[in-house]
Design a protein around this motif. Structure first.
Motif, PDB file in Angstrom:
ATOM      1  N   MET A  58       0.833  -1.208   0.000  1.00  0.00           N
ATOM      2  CA  MET A  58       0.000   0.000   0.000  1.00  0.00           C
ATOM      3  C   MET A  58       0.866   1.257   0.000  1.00  0.00           C
ATOM      4  O   MET A  58       0.561   2.233  -0.690  1.00  0.00           O
ATOM      5  N   LEU A  59       1.943   1.237   0.774  1.00  0.00           N
ATOM      6  CA  LEU A  59       2.810   2.403   0.851  1.00  0.00           C
ATOM      7  C   LEU A  59       3.402   2.737  -0.513  1.00  0.00           C
ATOM      8  O   LEU A  59       3.611   3.905  -0.836  1.00  0.00           O
ATOM      9  N   GLY A  60       3.671   1.720  -1.318  1.00  0.00           N
ATOM     10  CA  GLY A  60       4.316   1.940  -2.601  1.00  0.00           C
ATOM     11  C   GLY A  60       3.376   2.113  -3.767  1.00  0.00           C
ATOM     12  O   GLY A  60       3.831   2.374  -4.890  1.00  0.00           O
ATOM     13  N   MET A  61       2.071   1.998  -3.546  1.00  0.00           N
ATOM     14  CA  MET A  61       1.113   2.077  -4.644  1.00  0.00           C
ATOM     15  C   MET A  61       0.505   3.472  -4.729  1.00  0.00           C
ATOM     16  O   MET A  61      -0.106   3.953  -3.776  1.00  0.00           O
ATOM     17  N   SER A 110      -5.204   4.141   6.779  1.00  0.00           N
ATOM     18  CA  SER A 110      -5.499   4.249   8.214  1.00  0.00           C
ATOM     19  C   SER A 110      -5.253   2.877   8.823  1.00  0.00           C
ATOM     20  O   SER A 110      -5.872   1.895   8.407  1.00  0.00           O
ATOM     21  N   ILE A 111      -4.348   2.809   9.784  1.00  0.00           N
ATOM     22  CA  ILE A 111      -3.944   1.532  10.364  1.00  0.00           C
ATOM     23  C   ILE A 111      -4.460   1.434  11.791  1.00  0.00           C
ATOM     24  O   ILE A 111      -4.037   2.195  12.664  1.00  0.00           O
ATOM     25  N   LEU A 112      -5.363   0.501  12.034  1.00  0.00           N
ATOM     26  CA  LEU A 112      -5.828   0.236  13.396  1.00  0.00           C
ATOM     27  C   LEU A 112      -4.860  -0.730  14.060  1.00  0.00           C
ATOM     28  O   LEU A 112      -4.648  -1.837  13.575  1.00  0.00           O
ATOM     29  N   SER A 113      -4.269  -0.318  15.171  1.00  0.00           N
ATOM     30  CA  SER A 113      -3.268  -1.156  15.821  1.00  0.00           C
ATOM     31  C   SER A 113      -3.268  -0.915  17.320  1.00  0.00           C
ATOM     32  O   SER A 113      -3.597   0.182  17.784  1.00  0.00           O
ATOM     33  N   ARG A 114      -2.880  -1.950  18.056  1.00  0.00           N
ATOM     34  CA  ARG A 114      -2.768  -1.789  19.520  1.00  0.00           C
ATOM     35  C   ARG A 114      -1.514  -1.023  19.916  1.00  0.00           C
ATOM     36  O   ARG A 114      -1.402  -0.539  21.022  1.00  0.00           O
ATOM     37  N   ARG A 115      -0.555  -0.939  19.006  1.00  0.00           N
ATOM     38  CA  ARG A 115       0.734  -0.334  19.343  1.00  0.00           C
ATOM     39  C   ARG A 115       1.287   0.382  18.114  1.00  0.00           C
ATOM     40  O   ARG A 115       0.792   0.168  16.995  1.00  0.00           O
ATOM     41  N   PRO A 116       2.307   1.229  18.271  1.00  0.00           N
ATOM     42  CA  PRO A 116       2.897   1.911  17.110  1.00  0.00           C
ATOM     43  C   PRO A 116       3.354   0.918  16.035  1.00  0.00           C
ATOM     44  O   PRO A 116       3.735  -0.215  16.344  1.00  0.00           O
ATOM     45  N   GLU A 129       6.410   4.548  10.064  1.00  0.00           N
ATOM     46  CA  GLU A 129       7.180   5.722  10.464  1.00  0.00           C
ATOM     47  C   GLU A 129       7.890   6.319   9.253  1.00  0.00           C
ATOM     48  O   GLU A 129       8.472   5.610   8.443  1.00  0.00           O
ATOM     49  N   GLY A 130       7.804   7.635   9.124  1.00  0.00           N
ATOM     50  CA  GLY A 130       8.377   8.312   7.975  1.00  0.00           C
ATOM     51  C   GLY A 130       7.423   8.431   6.808  1.00  0.00           C
ATOM     52  O   GLY A 130       7.766   9.002   5.771  1.00  0.00           O
ATOM     53  N   HIS A 131       6.221   7.885   6.969  1.00  0.00           N
ATOM     54  CA  HIS A 131       5.212   7.944   5.907  1.00  0.00           C
ATOM     55  C   HIS A 131       3.936   8.633   6.419  1.00  0.00           C
ATOM     56  O   HIS A 131       2.838   8.311   5.992  1.00  0.00           O
ATOM     57  N   GLU A 132       4.122   9.585   7.330  1.00  0.00           N
ATOM     58  CA  GLU A 132       2.966  10.215   7.963  1.00  0.00           C
ATOM     59  C   GLU A 132       2.076  10.967   6.974  1.00  0.00           C
ATOM     60  O   GLU A 132       0.905  11.220   7.249  1.00  0.00           O
ATOM     61  N   ASP A 133       2.625  11.331   5.808  1.00  0.00           N
ATOM     62  CA  ASP A 133       1.814  12.007   4.812  1.00  0.00           C
ATOM     63  C   ASP A 133       0.782  11.082   4.176  1.00  0.00           C
ATOM     64  O   ASP A 133      -0.208  11.542   3.601  1.00  0.00           O
ATOM     65  N   LYS A 134       1.009   9.772   4.310  1.00  0.00           N
ATOM     66  CA  LYS A 134       0.123   8.799   3.670  1.00  0.00           C
ATOM     67  C   LYS A 134      -0.511   7.841   4.669  1.00  0.00           C
ATOM     68  O   LYS A 134      -1.674   7.455   4.527  1.00  0.00           O
ATOM     69  N   ALA A 135       0.253   7.438   5.659  1.00  0.00           N
ATOM     70  CA  ALA A 135      -0.210   6.404   6.598  1.00  0.00           C
ATOM     71  C   ALA A 135      -0.397   6.993   7.993  1.00  0.00           C
ATOM     72  O   ALA A 135       0.520   7.591   8.552  1.00  0.00           O
ATOM     73  N   LYS A 136      -1.585   6.781   8.542  1.00  0.00           N
ATOM     74  CA  LYS A 136      -1.889   7.240   9.896  1.00  0.00           C
ATOM     75  C   LYS A 136      -2.180   6.037  10.773  1.00  0.00           C
ATOM     76  O   LYS A 136      -3.057   5.235  10.475  1.00  0.00           O
ATOM     77  N   VAL A 137      -1.425   5.898  11.846  1.00  0.00           N
ATOM     78  CA  VAL A 137      -1.635   4.808  12.792  1.00  0.00           C
ATOM     79  C   VAL A 137      -2.609   5.280  13.860  1.00  0.00           C
ATOM     80  O   VAL A 137      -2.391   6.299  14.515  1.00  0.00           O
ATOM     81  N   ILE A 138      -3.686   4.532  14.027  1.00  0.00           N
ATOM     82  CA  ILE A 138      -4.705   4.843  15.026  1.00  0.00           C
ATOM     83  C   ILE A 138      -4.625   3.783  16.115  1.00  0.00           C
ATOM     84  O   ILE A 138      -4.919   2.616  15.871  1.00  0.00           O
ATOM     85  N   ILE A 139      -4.179   4.159  17.291  1.00  0.00           N
ATOM     86  CA  ILE A 139      -4.045   3.202  18.382  1.00  0.00           C
ATOM     87  C   ILE A 139      -5.434   2.862  18.910  1.00  0.00           C
ATOM     88  O   ILE A 139      -6.209   3.745  19.298  1.00  0.00           O
ATOM     89  N   HIS A 140      -5.732   1.560  18.908  1.00  0.00           N
ATOM     90  CA  HIS A 140      -7.069   1.097  19.280  1.00  0.00           C
ATOM     91  C   HIS A 140      -6.913  -0.142  20.153  1.00  0.00           C
ATOM     92  O   HIS A 140      -6.167  -1.063  19.806  1.00  0.00           O
ATOM     93  N   PRO A 155      12.746  -6.291   7.723  1.00  0.00           N
ATOM     94  CA  PRO A 155      13.188  -5.713   9.004  1.00  0.00           C
ATOM     95  C   PRO A 155      12.077  -5.572  10.035  1.00  0.00           C
ATOM     96  O   PRO A 155      12.355  -5.341  11.215  1.00  0.00           O
ATOM     97  N   TYR A 156      10.810  -5.724   9.605  1.00  0.00           N
ATOM     98  CA  TYR A 156       9.686  -5.444  10.490  1.00  0.00           C
ATOM     99  C   TYR A 156       8.944  -6.692  10.959  1.00  0.00           C
ATOM    100  O   TYR A 156       7.944  -6.585  11.664  1.00  0.00           O
TER     101      TYR A 156
END
Length: 223
Positions: A1-4, A11-17, A22-33, A155-156
């Motif tokens: 998704m980041l490369g397309m 919008s990423i629903l996640s329990r943790r960061p 990171e470094g893609h804040e213009d496109k990807a927003k992490v929503i802690i849920h 790496p992730y």
């Protein structure tokens, strides 16, 4: 998704960061849920313009109790479907559920827990989609997920165990059709989420165009 380029916002629903975002804040927003059975109005407002979702939340049946596995696999998924169907019910929303090979709507005596529960979840989603015509469902069944040739994500993700290091090359050599490379898988999942949700065609497609087995994933991906 980041490369397309076709994807304008994630919008990423996640329990943790999420380190990969990171470094893609213009496109990807992490929503802690924290509670994946509850979605309040303030949370839903953050992705009210979303056109689709890849629901890849899950866990091994060997890592939790039976009741926890059912809650995570079935209950969390259906709670999300219910919530997302209300984002903009007048327009289509495509929900791509990452199921897995072994899921079945016709479990037998020896069907493992994951196959039974994932199959029940697939059925529940299809029935939910019938009752909510603008909520479009695809149940996608990867086989043996293989990230070895996907350097962007290595790496992730956790390092392979000794067993997996032996397992993946062996299956690629003998049962290649049952393996699912992560880069093509990600592209297929994303393109489905971006689509209008129309039933798919092909002799390898099941469930009236709503169930995509691993062989179909590979065909669609051109591998």
């Amino acid at each position: 998704m980041l490369g397309m380029k076709e994807v304008t916002r994630i919008s990423i629903l996640s329990r943790r960061p999420v380190a990969m975002a990171e470094g893609h804040e213009d496109k990807a927003k992490v929503i802690i849920h924290k509670d994946f059975k509850q979605y309040d109005a303030a949370l839903l407002e953050q992705f009210k313009d979303a056109h689709g979702c890849v629901w890849s939340l899950g866990i091994s049946q060997n890592s939790v109790s039976k009741s926890e596995y059912i809650e995570i696999t079935h209950d969390y998924t259906m709670a999300a479907a219910e919530a997302f169907s209300k984002l903009h019910p007048e327009r289509p929303f495509t929900f791509v559920y990452v199921s897995g090979e072994g899921a079945t709507q016709k479990p037998g005596m020896f069907t493992p827990l994951f196959g039974r529960v994932k199959g029940e979840t697939e059925t529940a989603l299809i029935e939910f989609g019938k009752k909510n015509p603008n909520f479009k469902v695809y149940n996608v069944r990867p086989g043996g997920v293989d990230p070895t040739n996907h350097p962007e994500i290595l790496p992730y993700i956790p390092a392979f165990s000794v067993f997996k290091k032996a397992f993946v090359p062996a299956f690629n050599a003998v049962w290649k059709g049952m393996m699912t490379p992560t880069a093509p898988l990600g592209k297929v999942l994303t393109e489905l989420a971006l689509s209008n949700g129309a039933p798919l065609e092909g002799k390898d497609i099941q469930g009236d165009g709503r169930i995509v087995p691993n062989l179909a994933i590979r065909r669609i991906a051109g591998i």
